[in-house]
Design an enzyme around this catalytic site. Structure first.
Site, PDB file in Angstrom:
ATOM      1  N   ARG A 108       0.831  -1.196   0.000  1.00  0.00           N
ATOM      2  CA  ARG A 108       0.000   0.000   0.000  1.00  0.00           C
ATOM      3  C   ARG A 108       0.867   1.247   0.000  1.00  0.00           C
ATOM      4  NH1 ARG A 108      -4.429  -0.592   4.070  1.00  0.00           N
ATOM      5  NH2 ARG A 108      -5.282  -1.644   2.243  1.00  0.00           N
ATOM      6  N   TYR A 109       1.854   1.291   0.868  1.00  0.00           N
ATOM      7  CA  TYR A 109       2.725   2.465   0.998  1.00  0.00           C
ATOM      8  C   TYR A 109       3.960   2.243   0.130  1.00  0.00           C
ATOM      9  CZ  TYR A 109      -0.374   2.878   5.006  1.00  0.00           C
ATOM     10  OH  TYR A 109      -1.478   2.935   5.804  1.00  0.00           O
ATOM     11  N   ARG A 112       7.250   0.146   1.803  1.00  0.00           N
ATOM     12  CA  ARG A 112       7.201  -1.041   2.659  1.00  0.00           C
ATOM     13  C   ARG A 112       6.041  -1.955   2.265  1.00  0.00           C
ATOM     14  NH1 ARG A 112       5.432   3.624   4.670  1.00  0.00           N
ATOM     15  NH2 ARG A 112       3.974   3.803   6.407  1.00  0.00           N
ATOM     16  N   CYS A 121      -1.914 -18.461  14.420  1.00  0.00           N
ATOM     17  CA  CYS A 121      -1.505 -17.675  15.577  1.00  0.00           C
ATOM     18  C   CYS A 121      -1.494 -18.608  16.777  1.00  0.00           C
ATOM     19  CB  CYS A 121      -2.508 -16.564  15.848  1.00  0.00           C
ATOM     20  SG  CYS A 121      -2.545 -15.349  14.523  1.00  0.00           S
ATOM     21  N   CYS A 125      -7.059 -13.665  18.980  1.00  0.00           N
ATOM     22  CA  CYS A 125      -7.478 -12.455  19.687  1.00  0.00           C
ATOM     23  C   CYS A 125      -8.845 -12.053  19.150  1.00  0.00           C
ATOM     24  CB  CYS A 125      -6.484 -11.334  19.455  1.00  0.00           C
ATOM     25  SG  CYS A 125      -4.782 -11.861  19.717  1.00  0.00           S
ATOM     26  N   CYS A 128      -9.159  -9.270  16.548  1.00  0.00           N
ATOM     27  CA  CYS A 128      -8.214  -9.342  15.417  1.00  0.00           C
ATOM     28  C   CYS A 128      -8.778  -8.731  14.147  1.00  0.00           C
ATOM     29  CB  CYS A 128      -7.828 -10.795  15.147  1.00  0.00           C
ATOM     30  SG  CYS A 128      -6.680 -10.946  13.776  1.00  0.00           S
ATOM     31  N   ARG A 130      -7.563  -9.393  11.231  1.00  0.00           N
ATOM     32  CA  ARG A 130      -7.519 -10.362  10.124  1.00  0.00           C
ATOM     33  C   ARG A 130      -8.172 -11.685  10.522  1.00  0.00           C
ATOM     34  NH1 ARG A 130      -1.992  -8.705   9.497  1.00  0.00           N
ATOM     35  NH2 ARG A 130      -1.975  -6.790   8.277  1.00  0.00           N
ATOM     36  N   ASP A 289     -10.447  -1.084  14.236  1.00  0.00           N
ATOM     37  CA  ASP A 289     -11.013  -1.007  12.880  1.00  0.00           C
ATOM     38  C   ASP A 289     -12.432  -1.576  12.879  1.00  0.00           C
ATOM     39  OD1 ASP A 289      -8.672  -0.010  11.579  1.00  0.00           O
ATOM     40  OD2 ASP A 289      -7.782  -1.996  11.791  1.00  0.00           O
ATOM     41  N   ASP A 326      -7.001   3.456  10.828  1.00  0.00           N
ATOM     42  CA  ASP A 326      -6.754   3.014   9.460  1.00  0.00           C
ATOM     43  C   ASP A 326      -8.041   3.259   8.681  1.00  0.00           C
ATOM     44  OD1 ASP A 326      -5.218   1.927   7.430  1.00  0.00           O
ATOM     45  OD2 ASP A 326      -4.535   0.246   8.661  1.00  0.00           O
ATOM     46  N   LYS A 333      -3.311   4.714   6.948  1.00  0.00           N
ATOM     47  CA  LYS A 333      -3.318   5.121   8.354  1.00  0.00           C
ATOM     48  C   LYS A 333      -3.272   6.634   8.476  1.00  0.00           C
ATOM     49  CE  LYS A 333      -1.263   0.960  10.297  1.00  0.00           C
ATOM     50  NZ  LYS A 333      -0.807   0.201   9.111  1.00  0.00           N
TER      51      LYS A 333
HETATM   52  C1  LIG Z   1       0.205  -0.549   8.987  1.00  0.00           C
HETATM   53  C2  LIG Z   1       0.725  -0.954   7.700  1.00  0.00           C
HETATM   54  C3  LIG Z   1       2.086  -0.824   7.397  1.00  0.00           C
HETATM   55  C4  LIG Z   1       3.098  -0.274   8.391  1.00  0.00           C
HETATM   56  O1  LIG Z   1       2.877   1.074   8.627  1.00  0.00           O
HETATM   57  P1  LIG Z   1       3.844   1.908   9.588  1.00  0.00           P
HETATM   58  O2  LIG Z   1       3.223   3.265   9.629  1.00  0.00           O
HETATM   59  O3  LIG Z   1       5.200   1.907   8.932  1.00  0.00           O
HETATM   60  O4  LIG Z   1       3.880   1.236  10.906  1.00  0.00           O
HETATM   61  C5  LIG Z   1       2.497  -1.213   6.150  1.00  0.00           C
HETATM   62  N1  LIG Z   1       1.618  -1.681   5.215  1.00  0.00           N
HETATM   63  C6  LIG Z   1       0.314  -1.798   5.485  1.00  0.00           C
HETATM   64  C7  LIG Z   1      -0.595  -2.300   4.432  1.00  0.00           C
HETATM   65  C8  LIG Z   1      -0.179  -1.444   6.735  1.00  0.00           C
HETATM   66  O5  LIG Z   1      -1.489  -1.584   7.004  1.00  0.00           O
HETATM   67  S1  SF4 Z   2      -4.235  -9.896  16.567  1.00  0.00           S
HETATM   68 FE1  SF4 Z   2      -4.842 -11.428  15.021  1.00  0.00          FE
HETATM   69  S2  SF4 Z   2      -2.994 -11.817  13.822  1.00  0.00           S
HETATM   70 FE2  SF4 Z   2      -2.355 -10.817  15.744  1.00  0.00          FE
HETATM   71  S3  SF4 Z   2      -1.888 -12.534  17.139  1.00  0.00           S
HETATM   72 FE3  SF4 Z   2      -3.998 -11.928  17.515  1.00  0.00          FE
HETATM   73  S4  SF4 Z   2      -5.213 -13.299  16.204  1.00  0.00           S
HETATM   74 FE4  SF4 Z   2      -3.105 -13.360  15.452  1.00  0.00          FE
END
Ligand SMILES: *Cc1c(COP(=O)(O)O)cnc(C)c1O
Ligand code: SF4
Length: 372
Positions: A108-109, A112, A121, A125, A128, A130, A289, A326, A333
């Site tokens: 996305r960015y 990175r 996991c 959680c 979570c 995801r 989120d 986000d 973010k």
């Molecule tokens: C949160 C996130 C990151 C990391 O973001 P930082 O601001 O560097 O901590 C990178 N890619 C995605 C898709 C994210 O959601």
């Molecule tokens: S927040 Fe989601 S991805 Fe992170 S450890 Fe917990 S269950 Fe796993």
């Protein structure tokens, strides 16, 4: 780094794998252990069918109170409210799938990428982000997909940082972790590797001397972990962090602001001060989120900003994370700051000279600031 005798090391290695294998998946066992009354079972069991429960015996043992108020139990025991999906809630509100040029990769960015190396996991959680990916097979087991993801990173020279995420990358065995890190490290334009993992919190025994030797060898590596409550700062967690720091792996923390878990200034202060004492930098406090099945744990951004202001005004700057949300649909973010500038003076036609801006300081008093 500290060298353990090889036998002790082996014991240590099997210790975490055993804890992982002994994760509580049976909902009735978990609900009994958490003291959930029998008449709540009918509401909780359907939730388990959508989002299965899983918790390490270690993490469950950190609970001190009763269900549903206990902050540890709130994070790992299915709640009836998870079934009440809000109309705004999505399974993938951040549209990660859309920013995924190849499977298991989110780009996305510009500089990175997230590499989603496994769906597994140690703990599921309840908040979570995801949840939709729980239990997906490991990227490391799909050599074709891994090759494609690495080829994309190698071909995209704007990428400087690879974030291993999931699931939890450190549930993978040492040789798989070493292989993944080695493959990423071999890409010349990758400067930094970040590992996103909750294992220092939910299975700190995973941070073995052997793992730390691998991380040390593949550096520079940053580790981003996920402490949400001061009760999680145990001596086992402290040992895990200590080993990481001695292996030259800086540790930062991402907390999710969770209703009924940590949404008070007193709790967050204890958490962030405790982290600072362990030399873990509180990096980010995330607003929850709008993920389906987690809506009951969200707080609202205005109460979040009030908490942030209180923290900023009362504690070491090193201990205060930034506060971020986000945006849905892949907007990215956004960092939020309490407004300390007197907005009524910020008229569009006013020049700084005729209407100097006023700012509110930590004592609650207003001050003008002379512009050049
Ligand atoms: C949160 C996130 C990151 C990391 O973001 P930082 O601001 O560097 O901590 C990178 N890619 C995605 C898709 C994210 O959601
Ligand atoms: S927040 Fe989601 S991805 Fe992170 S450890 Fe917990 S269950 Fe796993």
């Amino acid at each position: 780094m500290t060298q353990a005798p090889s036998d002790a090391g082996r014991d240590c290695g099997s210790g975490w794998q055993q804890q992982l294998a002994e994760g509580i998946r049976d909902p009735l066992r978990l609900l009994r252990a958490a003291g959930v009354p029998r008449d709540a079972l009918a509401f909780v069991l359907p939730v388990h069918r959508t989002w299965p429960c899983l918790v390490t015996p270690y993490y469950l043992a950190l609970a001190r109170g009763g269900w549903p108020e206990d902050p540890i139990l709130r994070q790992c025991v299915p709640a009836p409210e998870e079934a009440a999906a809000g109309t705004e809630a999505h399974t993938d509100p951040l549209a990660e799938e859309r920013d995924s040029p190849v499977p298991h990769l989110v780009h996305r960015y510009p500089d990175r990428v997230l590499l989603l190396v496994t769906g597994r996991c140690a703990v599921h959680c309840r908040h979570c982000l995801r949840k939709r990916r729980w239990g997906e097979p490991a990227l490391a087991d799909d050599s074709g997909a891994l090759e494609r993801a690495l080829a994309y990173i190698a071909a995209t020279t704007t990428i400087r940082e690879v974030i291993l995420s999931g699931g939890d990358p450190l549930v993978l065995p040492d040789d798989t972790v070493a292989d993944l890190l080695g493959r990423v490290r071999a890409i010349p334009h990758i400067e930094v590797i970040r590992i996103g993992t909750r294992l220092p919190v939910v299975l700190p025994q995973r941070i073995t001397p052997e793992l730390c030797a691998i991380l040390d060898r593949c550096g520079p590596i940053w580790l981003a972990t996920h402490f949400n409550h001061p009760w999680e700062l145990t001596s086992a967690a402290e040992t895990a962090v200590e080993r990481l720091l001695r292996a030259a792996v800086p540790v930062v923390n991402q907390t999710v602001l969770l209703r009924g878990v940590n949404d008070s200034a007193a709790t967050l202060r204890r958490l962030f001060r405790g982290l600072l004492r362990l030399r873990v930098k509180p990096y980010c406090l995330y607003h929850g989120d709008p993920v389906r099945g987690t809506m009951h744990l969200r707080t609202g951004t205005v109460p979040g900003l009030d908490l942030l202001r209180e923290l900023q005004d009362s504690m070491s700057g090193l201990a205060v994370p930034h506060f971020a949300l986000d945006l849905p649909d892949g907007g990215g973010k956004v960092r939020l700051e309490p407004d300390r500038c007197d907005a009524t003076r910020r008229r569009r036609d006013a020049t700084p000279a005729d209407a100097p801006l006023r700012y509110r300081g930590f004592r609650g008093t207003d001050h003008t600031y002379p512009e050049p």
